[in-house]
Design a protein around this motif. Sequence first.
Motif, PDB file in Angstrom:
ATOM      1  N   GLU A 156      82.518  33.718  33.169  1.00 39.29           N
ATOM      2  CA  GLU A 156      82.415  34.860  32.265  1.00 39.29           C
ATOM      3  C   GLU A 156      83.155  36.098  32.766  1.00 39.29           C
ATOM      4  OE1 GLU A 156      78.342  37.124  32.742  1.00 39.29           O
ATOM      5  OE2 GLU A 156      77.950  34.974  32.595  1.00 39.29           O
ATOM      6  N   TYR A 157      83.741  36.029  33.975  1.00 42.72           N
ATOM      7  CA  TYR A 157      84.525  37.141  34.498  1.00 42.72           C
ATOM      8  C   TYR A 157      86.023  36.829  34.537  1.00 42.72           C
ATOM      9  CZ  TYR A 157      79.951  38.824  35.898  1.00 42.72           C
ATOM     10  OH  TYR A 157      78.644  39.233  35.890  1.00 42.72           O
ATOM     11  N   ASP A 158      86.408  35.696  34.029  1.00 40.72           N
ATOM     12  CA  ASP A 158      87.818  35.323  33.980  1.00 40.72           C
ATOM     13  C   ASP A 158      88.593  36.343  33.154  1.00 40.72           C
ATOM     14  OD1 ASP A 158      89.950  33.028  34.262  1.00 40.72           O
ATOM     15  OD2 ASP A 158      89.981  33.667  32.162  1.00 40.72           O
ATOM     16  N   VAL A 159      89.737  36.773  33.664  1.00 38.18           N
ATOM     17  CA  VAL A 159      90.468  37.860  33.015  1.00 38.18           C
ATOM     18  C   VAL A 159      90.904  37.494  31.598  1.00 38.18           C
ATOM     19  CG1 VAL A 159      92.651  37.149  34.088  1.00 38.18           C
ATOM     20  CG2 VAL A 159      92.363  39.497  33.267  1.00 38.18           C
ATOM     21  N   ASP A 160      91.292  36.256  31.373  1.00 40.37           N
ATOM     22  CA  ASP A 160      91.714  35.865  30.026  1.00 40.37           C
ATOM     23  C   ASP A 160      90.536  35.867  29.057  1.00 40.37           C
ATOM     24  OD1 ASP A 160      94.395  35.517  30.723  1.00 40.37           O
ATOM     25  OD2 ASP A 160      94.051  33.460  31.406  1.00 40.37           O
ATOM     26  N   GLU A 185      91.526  46.012  40.064  1.00 44.21           N
ATOM     27  CA  GLU A 185      92.300  46.918  39.215  1.00 44.21           C
ATOM     28  C   GLU A 185      93.407  46.167  38.482  1.00 44.21           C
ATOM     29  OE1 GLU A 185      95.628  50.423  39.856  1.00 44.21           O
ATOM     30  OE2 GLU A 185      94.097  50.135  41.417  1.00 44.21           O
ATOM     31  N   GLU A 186      94.114  45.301  39.198  1.00 45.20           N
ATOM     32  CA  GLU A 186      95.241  44.582  38.612  1.00 45.20           C
ATOM     33  C   GLU A 186      94.809  43.703  37.441  1.00 45.20           C
ATOM     34  OE1 GLU A 186      98.777  41.450  39.980  1.00 45.20           O
ATOM     35  OE2 GLU A 186      97.212  42.031  41.387  1.00 45.20           O
ATOM     36  N   SER A 187      93.726  42.950  37.610  1.00 48.62           N
ATOM     37  CA  SER A 187      93.293  42.062  36.528  1.00 48.62           C
ATOM     38  C   SER A 187      92.717  42.852  35.359  1.00 48.62           C
ATOM     39  CB  SER A 187      92.262  41.050  37.046  1.00 48.62           C
ATOM     40  OG  SER A 187      91.088  41.692  37.507  1.00 48.62           O
ATOM     41  N   PHE A 188      92.005  43.954  35.657  1.00 54.74           N
ATOM     42  CA  PHE A 188      91.398  44.715  34.565  1.00 54.74           C
ATOM     43  C   PHE A 188      92.454  45.464  33.757  1.00 54.74           C
ATOM     44  CE2 PHE A 188      88.572  47.912  32.585  1.00 54.74           C
ATOM     45  CZ  PHE A 188      87.664  47.035  32.017  1.00 54.74           C
ATOM     46  N   ARG A 189      93.565  45.784  34.385  1.00 55.48           N
ATOM     47  CA  ARG A 189      94.642  46.429  33.639  1.00 55.48           C
ATOM     48  C   ARG A 189      95.123  45.533  32.500  1.00 55.48           C
ATOM     49  NH1 ARG A 189      97.550  47.753  37.594  1.00 55.48           N
ATOM     50  NH2 ARG A 189      96.879  49.919  37.750  1.00 55.48           N
ATOM     51  N   LYS A 190      95.129  44.247  32.724  1.00 53.08           N
ATOM     52  CA  LYS A 190      95.516  43.302  31.671  1.00 53.08           C
ATOM     53  C   LYS A 190      94.557  43.389  30.491  1.00 53.08           C
ATOM     54  CE  LYS A 190      96.388  38.371  30.842  1.00 53.08           C
ATOM     55  NZ  LYS A 190      96.437  37.007  31.451  1.00 53.08           N
ATOM     56  N   VAL A 191      93.267  43.571  30.773  1.00 59.68           N
ATOM     57  CA  VAL A 191      92.269  43.715  29.710  1.00 59.68           C
ATOM     58  C   VAL A 191      92.548  44.969  28.887  1.00 59.68           C
ATOM     59  CG1 VAL A 191      89.819  44.008  29.215  1.00 59.68           C
ATOM     60  CG2 VAL A 191      90.535  42.501  31.074  1.00 59.68           C
ATOM     61  N   ALA A 220      88.250  50.305  37.712  1.00 56.88           N
ATOM     62  CA  ALA A 220      88.376  50.292  36.252  1.00 56.88           C
ATOM     63  C   ALA A 220      89.139  51.504  35.748  1.00 56.88           C
ATOM     64  CB  ALA A 220      86.994  50.231  35.608  1.00 56.88           C
ATOM     65  N   MET A 221      88.876  52.662  36.336  1.00 59.70           N
ATOM     66  CA  MET A 221      89.558  53.879  35.901  1.00 59.70           C
ATOM     67  C   MET A 221      91.035  53.827  36.264  1.00 59.70           C
ATOM     68  SD  MET A 221      87.145  55.237  34.348  1.00 59.70           S
ATOM     69  CE  MET A 221      88.087  56.673  33.846  1.00 59.70           C
ATOM     70  N   ASP A 222      91.353  53.357  37.458  1.00 62.00           N
ATOM     71  CA  ASP A 222      92.759  53.257  37.870  1.00 62.00           C
ATOM     72  C   ASP A 222      93.524  52.267  36.998  1.00 62.00           C
ATOM     73  OD1 ASP A 222      92.330  55.119  39.835  1.00 62.00           O
ATOM     74  OD2 ASP A 222      92.215  53.666  41.478  1.00 62.00           O
TER      75      ASP A 222
END
Length: 265
Positions: A156-160, A185-191, A220-222
Amino acid sequence: MSIIGKRIRMERIMNRATCKTIIVPMDHGISMGPIPGLRDMKSAVQAVADGGANAIVEHKGLVDAGLRGEGPDIGLIIHLSGSTCLSPTPNAKTIVCSVEEALKLGADAVSIQVNLGNGDEKEMLNDFGRISYDARNWGMPLLAMIYPRGEKIKDEYDVDVISHAARVGDEMGADIVKVSYTGSEESFRKVVQGCSIPVVIAGGAKMDSDTDILEMVKGAMDAGGAGASIGRNIFQHKDPKAITRAIYAIIHEGKDVGEAMKYLN
């Protein structure tokens, strides 16, 4: 007219200077019962308001219990979805309040939860569509809490999967979408990049480390996130006011984790 009303209400749940928000969900009573931190709603609301939270999330029956009559103002988001941990299908959320009823109770926004990847997904999406329509008609901001939870979800935390969840909120007409943090940060930027509306992170299960909480918020903010919607890691903290103020320092003042930790020492 509904567009003007929505703009006014959005300013009550988001900081107009930063266009970011700190939301503290306090709607856990239906799903989990009277858990620690939410037994005295007035004190719980007071603490996070004093810490600088922009809004709280409550169910309709506890709006009056959280009224304080003093202290900083705080936005009110009324949650429209419900289920209990006692149910054989706790991931199946049902609508327990309407947009019109929330307006009559003084809400600045409404929220709905949709869990994807389980057998009840189609009913929750149908409810989401109806609530989105009503919210637009009334000029009511809509916060969509979208989680991949069900038998088809392996991680449930997979970036896709999280990106898909955020996009569902966007496509269905929400004004803000809340999803789980993907861990970096890198993976959440994709979201964030796959969504045209503000994305805020969920706080998840209770953490033991203040540093872990603040690093999650900072990441998350970055990545371009619009804030945080954190419940248990705020209202069950030993000092809810202080942890809220520390999160405020990161989200609204752009401080790093080390600077924010000063509010907790």
